[in-house]
Design an enzyme around this catalytic site. Structure first.
Site, mmCIF file in Angstrom:
data_model
loop_
_atom_site.group_PDB
_atom_site.id
_atom_site.type_symbol
_atom_site.label_atom_id
_atom_site.label_comp_id
_atom_site.label_asym_id
_atom_site.label_seq_id
_atom_site.Cartn_x
_atom_site.Cartn_y
_atom_site.Cartn_z
ATOM 1 N N ALA A 167 30.433 14.722 3.425
ATOM 2 C CA ALA A 167 30.234 15.491 3.454
ATOM 3 C C ALA A 167 30.048 16.212 5.012
ATOM 4 O O ALA A 167 30.009 15.322 5.743
ATOM 5 C CB ALA A 167 28.652 16.008 2.859
ATOM 6 N N CYS A 168 30.330 17.666 5.160
ATOM 7 C CA CYS A 168 30.139 18.070 6.496
ATOM 8 C C CYS A 168 28.954 17.683 7.473
ATOM 9 O O CYS A 168 27.765 17.395 6.610
ATOM 10 C CB CYS A 168 30.092 19.627 6.752
ATOM 11 S SG CYS A 168 29.446 20.428 8.875
ATOM 12 N N PRO A 169 28.608 16.665 8.512
ATOM 13 C CA PRO A 169 30.451 16.374 9.437
ATOM 14 C C PRO A 169 31.384 15.642 9.585
ATOM 15 O O PRO A 169 31.942 15.304 10.270
ATOM 16 C CB PRO A 169 29.193 16.357 11.099
ATOM 17 C CG PRO A 169 28.327 15.774 10.604
ATOM 18 C CD PRO A 169 27.930 16.371 9.198
ATOM 19 N N ASP A 175 35.072 18.307 1.213
ATOM 20 C CA ASP A 175 34.252 19.882 1.179
ATOM 21 C C ASP A 175 34.850 20.923 1.432
ATOM 22 O O ASP A 175 35.562 21.223 2.180
ATOM 23 C CB ASP A 175 33.388 19.347 2.816
ATOM 24 C CG ASP A 175 32.849 20.183 3.142
ATOM 25 O OD1 ASP A 175 31.978 21.262 2.275
ATOM 26 O OD2 ASP A 175 32.191 20.169 4.488
#
Ligand code: FAD
Length: 839
Positions: free
Chosen positions: A609-611, A636
């Site tokens: 997932a981000c980041p 993502d």
């Protein structure tokens, strides 16, 4: 007992088959006016797309097979024309011969379904305009795509309506290589879902090259000069096409019922009681034609879905055969897929609850479909609505890739069973890494919902922005990399690990509005703050993911190149094998700031997932030389927005970005030393036009130049400032409150291209009419057509926000598809251009 059933598909055939199982001695006649019974309507779009290749697979039964297996007397091509409730008979017309006869009944089941809405628009009877409801409709659309003797196959189509039928058809037309445009009058696709759930799917659909016109309707259809079908939209745009399909909803078929004196409900469907009895003795009804109670919402509702139709037909048969079976209620559980993305809803959505005045709480979470470390997953957006206090579930919506259907079904069951968010915490659901997580997304929604009701967390919502942040300290607890890519104006970056120290000298009575990517880190931060005496701490529900989806940041998203999509199954097997490596396409030839070294490394960031993807990418880039490339696979969905921003900021070249499975694959080339922000490195075949003039002829010239450059394959940006902005104004903007000054400007300035004067020879307004006539005579496209064609060719139309402020022009006063920008954006564009024009 003699049962006559009118309508031989979902409800009708379920009723007839069930009646036979309960009463083997009954005489059962099924009247069906079409040529097929018991066919799979839901499969129709997939045969158009040749996903289901064999047409016969949609024909589940035939009159002969139903006679053999169930001893049913099924008569296709036989239309029920009139019901005589007194005589207990039906007048039937044999459609081939026109012959009429009377069929008596002891019990009548009325299951005529619904008809597609055909709006009464000029030109709607054009032969290239279709609906999709029956096998014959499907055949007509498919042969239009295949091409018939003497007529080439359709290469372009417009689908009107972005409900599930319209979307499924658009996907399947795309499969067939048909360039597809969807027009939807609402400002979102998929009406059962709340807005923040649909924006991600909208941008995903667009990434496949499908054009979406939201918030506008078809106004008229006509023939263009070159013989194509021309669709005029209410926003003054035109689309030329080969084929139109109306998928704008359905209306219950009630003519027979009305003529027989059967009572209708408030929504125009046949009124039935819990036994599926109509108001007339001896007549039952079921399926799309009836309206029934809703599990969550008050009153009766029309829910045209196959599941309820089948089950209602069965309940009707039970009662006809002397059993006492009651129908409960509908909850509208529906699901659709577009390519690899899936969206579904059950129960009530936020709009419906608000409209009915039903109090609710809501949570939004973004867990992965299955364990992030196991390939092939992506974040889903899960929204759950529930009763304040008790936590009883009221509705849910989900958008994602893997595992959406099973979560939707769990929630549908939970709503039906009257479960609460507290119960969701405790559900023990199937888990192994390929299927889920030890804390399933359903459990996660339960945890957050229960925390909210117990007061362990207070939430603020994207819809409350900016009011919710006024006078508050806005704290972004993500890492600096994430903060740099996008953050709320005025937010201070306090990464979670530093918050204990940072908050030491903050005023505890100032409200704190904290956010992170999906809501988890901000929840932890809120616990830190609350336990240190902060009195008003609220966490952004669903974090930036929900915020960006709700406020639809898509205008900032651009994918410069588009390539056919890799199949999801290939994606799974192709990870890190180089399979599906994009060919050196036009974007990677000769435009690079740094020459390609030929070294390409694969980077698998799926499940992160981000980041995570950006951090891994940064690490990988650090280890490479200028000109080396990274082919990164990311699941993502936010990467689509992040990749261009990150690459631009760090001086790397985004050679290609395209959808892949549940996410994206990007090819990035490392920039050289000193490349960061270096404008020269980014110059490409791009033209920038600054349109200052509000004269018809000058604006016309600007659009001719822009269309020409786009046709040459150049990127084009047009920046409209001062009087030039009038070219982008809508003719009839929506009503809104305007100040005196705004009203004065609105009256004085031409609204839209058709109202603009000529720079010379205006002849008190006669000049523009004259020139438009000459243009028409010479087949020169009109200015509105040139604007539409520029937009369709990817020309960016940017409205100067400073001018908008000065002249009191709001976003809604402008035509669809216009981006808003300032001088910096214009310079950014011109820095990358190799020619600029000031008009
Ligand atoms: P219908 O299936 O429409 O059957 C009614 C029948 O009655 C028709 O065949 C009609 O010809 C006949 N009839 C009408 N009047 C007369 C008359 N006077 N005399 C004789 N016969 C008459 N639902 C889902 O839940 N999931 C999906 O994925 C889904 N996909 C769909 C995709 C498409 C393209 C379409 C068109 C529908 C889809 N649906 C889906 C909806 C679902 O098919 C309907 O809700 C369901 O078929 C309704 O069943 P019904 O028996 O009430 O009506």
């Amino acid at each position: 007992m003699k049962l006559v059933v009118i309508g031989g598909v979902a409800a009708g055939m379920s009723c007839a088959a069930r009646a036979r199982r309960l009463d083997d001695f009954a005489e059962i006649v099924v009247l069906e006016r079409a040529q097929h019974v018991s066919f799979a309507n839901c499969g129709l779009p997939y045969h158009v797309g040749e996903v289901i290749k064999d047409r016969d697979r949609l024909l589940l039964q035939t009159p002969a097979s139903l006679r053999d297996s169930l001893a049913l007397d099924v008569r296709t091509g036989n239309e029920a024309v009139r019901i005589d409730p007194e005589a207990k008979s039906v007048l039937v017309r044999h459609l081939d011969t026109g012959e009429e006869y009377t069929e008596s009944y002891d019990a009548l089941a009325l299951c005529p379904g619904a008809s597609p809405v055909v709006p009464p628009l000029p030109g709607v009877d054009h032969p290239d305009i279709h609906v999709l409801r029956r096998i014959g409709d499907m055949d007509a659309i498919k042969s239009a795509v295949d091409g018939t003797a003497g007529r080439p196959g359709a290469r372009h189509a417009v689908v009107i309506g972005a409900g599930y039928i319209g979307l499924e058809l658009a996907e399947n037309l795309h499969h067939r290589g048909v360039e597809t445009v969807i027009v939807e009058m609402s400002d979102q696709i998929m009406p059962p879902l709340d807005r923040e759930l649909t924006t991600q799917m909208e941008s995903y659909i667009r990434s496949y090259g499908i054009t979406l016109h939201l918030g506008t309707r078809a106004a008229a259809f006509s023939q263009s000069t070159d013989g194509r079908l021309r669709v005029e939209l209410e926003n003054n745009q035109f689309v030329e096409t080969d084929l139109v399909v109306l998928a704008a909803g359905v209306r219950p078929a009630t003519d027979l019922a009305v003529a027989a004196g059967i009572e209708l409900g408030p929504r125009g469907g046949i009124k039935v009681d819990a036994h599926m009895r109509t108001s007339v003795p001896g007549i039952w009804a079921a399926g799309d034609a009836v309206e029934v109670e809703h599990l969550v919402l008050p009153g009766s509702h029309l829910v045209p879905l196959a599941g309820p139709a089948n089950r209602q037909g069965r309940v009707a048969a039970d009662n006809i055969c002397g059993r006492d079976t009651t129908w409960g209620s509908v909850q509208g559980t529906s699901i659709v897929k577009m390519f690899d993305m899936v969206a579904g809803a059950t129960g009530a959505n936020q709009r419906q609850l608000t409209a009915e005045g039903i109090p609710f709480e809501r949570v939004q979470v973004h867990p992965s479909g299955h364990a992030g470390y196991y390939p092939g997953t992506a974040k889903m957006h899960l929204k759950v609505l529930f009763e304040p206090g008790s936590g009883r579930l009221l509705g849910a919506g989900i958008v994602g890739f893997d595992g959406v259907d099973k979560r939707l079904d769990v929630l549908a069951t939970a709503i039906k069973a009257g479960l609460t968010v507290f119960d969701l915490q405790d559900l023990e659901l199937a888990y192994a890494p390929p299927f889920g997580s030890a804390k399933d997304p359903i459990n996660m929604a339960g945890f957050v919902g229960a925390n909210l009701l117990k007061g362990d967390i207070a939430l603020w919502y994207p819809s409350e922005y900016p009011a919710a942040t006024e006078g508050a300290r806005i704290v972004d607890v993500r890492g600096p990399d994430e903060y740099d890519i996008w953050h709320l104006p005025g937010a201070q970056n306090v990464p979670l690990p530093t918050i204990r120290e940072a908050c030491a000298d903050w005023d505890r009575d100032v409200p704190v509005r904290v956010y992170c990517a999906v809501g988890f880190r901000s929840y932890l931060a809120s616990r830190v703050l609350v336990q240190r005496g902060f009195t008003d701490v609220k966490v952004l529900s669903g974090g930036m993911d929900t915020f960006r989806a709700f406020h639809d940041v898509t205008p900032e998203e651009r994918i410069d190149t588009y390539h056919p999509v890799v199949n999801y199954a290939e994606h799974i097997t192709g990870i890190n094998t180089g399979k599906g490596l994009p060919p050196a396409g036009p974007a990677s030839s000769g435009t690079a700031a740094v020459a390609r070294t030929g070294v390409t490394v694969d980077l698998d960031c799926t499940g992160l997932a981000c980041p995570g993807p950006i951090m891994r990418l940064q690490e990988k880039m650090d280890s490479l030389d200028p000109g080396d490339e990274v082919l990164v696979h990311v699941s993502d969905p936010g990467f689509r927005l992040d990749a261009p921003a990150w690459a631009g900021k760090n001086g790397h070249e985004l050679v290609e970005l395209r959808p892949e499975g549940p996410g994206y694959v990007a090819l990035l080339r490392k920039g050289g030393a000193g490349q960061v922000g270096g404008a020269a490195a980014r110059i490409r075949d791009k033209k920038t036009l600054v349109v200052f003039s509000g004269d018809f002829d000058r604006v016309l010239a600007a659009f001719i130049l822009a269309n020409g450059a786009a046709a040459m394959g150049d990127e084009v940006s047009m920046f409209f400032t001062f009087w030039g902005l009038n070219a982008l104004r809508r003719e009839n903007p929506p009503d809104r409150e305007r100040s005196l000054m705004e009203r004065a400007f609105a009256t004085m300035m031409p609204s839209g291209p058709d109202a603009m004067p000529l720079s010379t020879m205006n002849m008190l307004g006669g000049g523009p009419a004259l020139i438009k006539r000459i243009m028409r005579d010479h087949n020169v496209p009109s200015l509105p057509e040139l604007i539409t064609s520029a937009q369709q060719s990817g020309v960016r139309l940017v409205a100067c926000t400073m001018t908008m402020d000065l002249l009191g022009i709001a976003r809604d006063d402008l035509i669809d598809g216009v981006e808003l920008g300032g001088v910096a954006m214009m310079y950014g564009e011109s820095n990358e251009s190799n020619a600029q024009f000031f008009i």
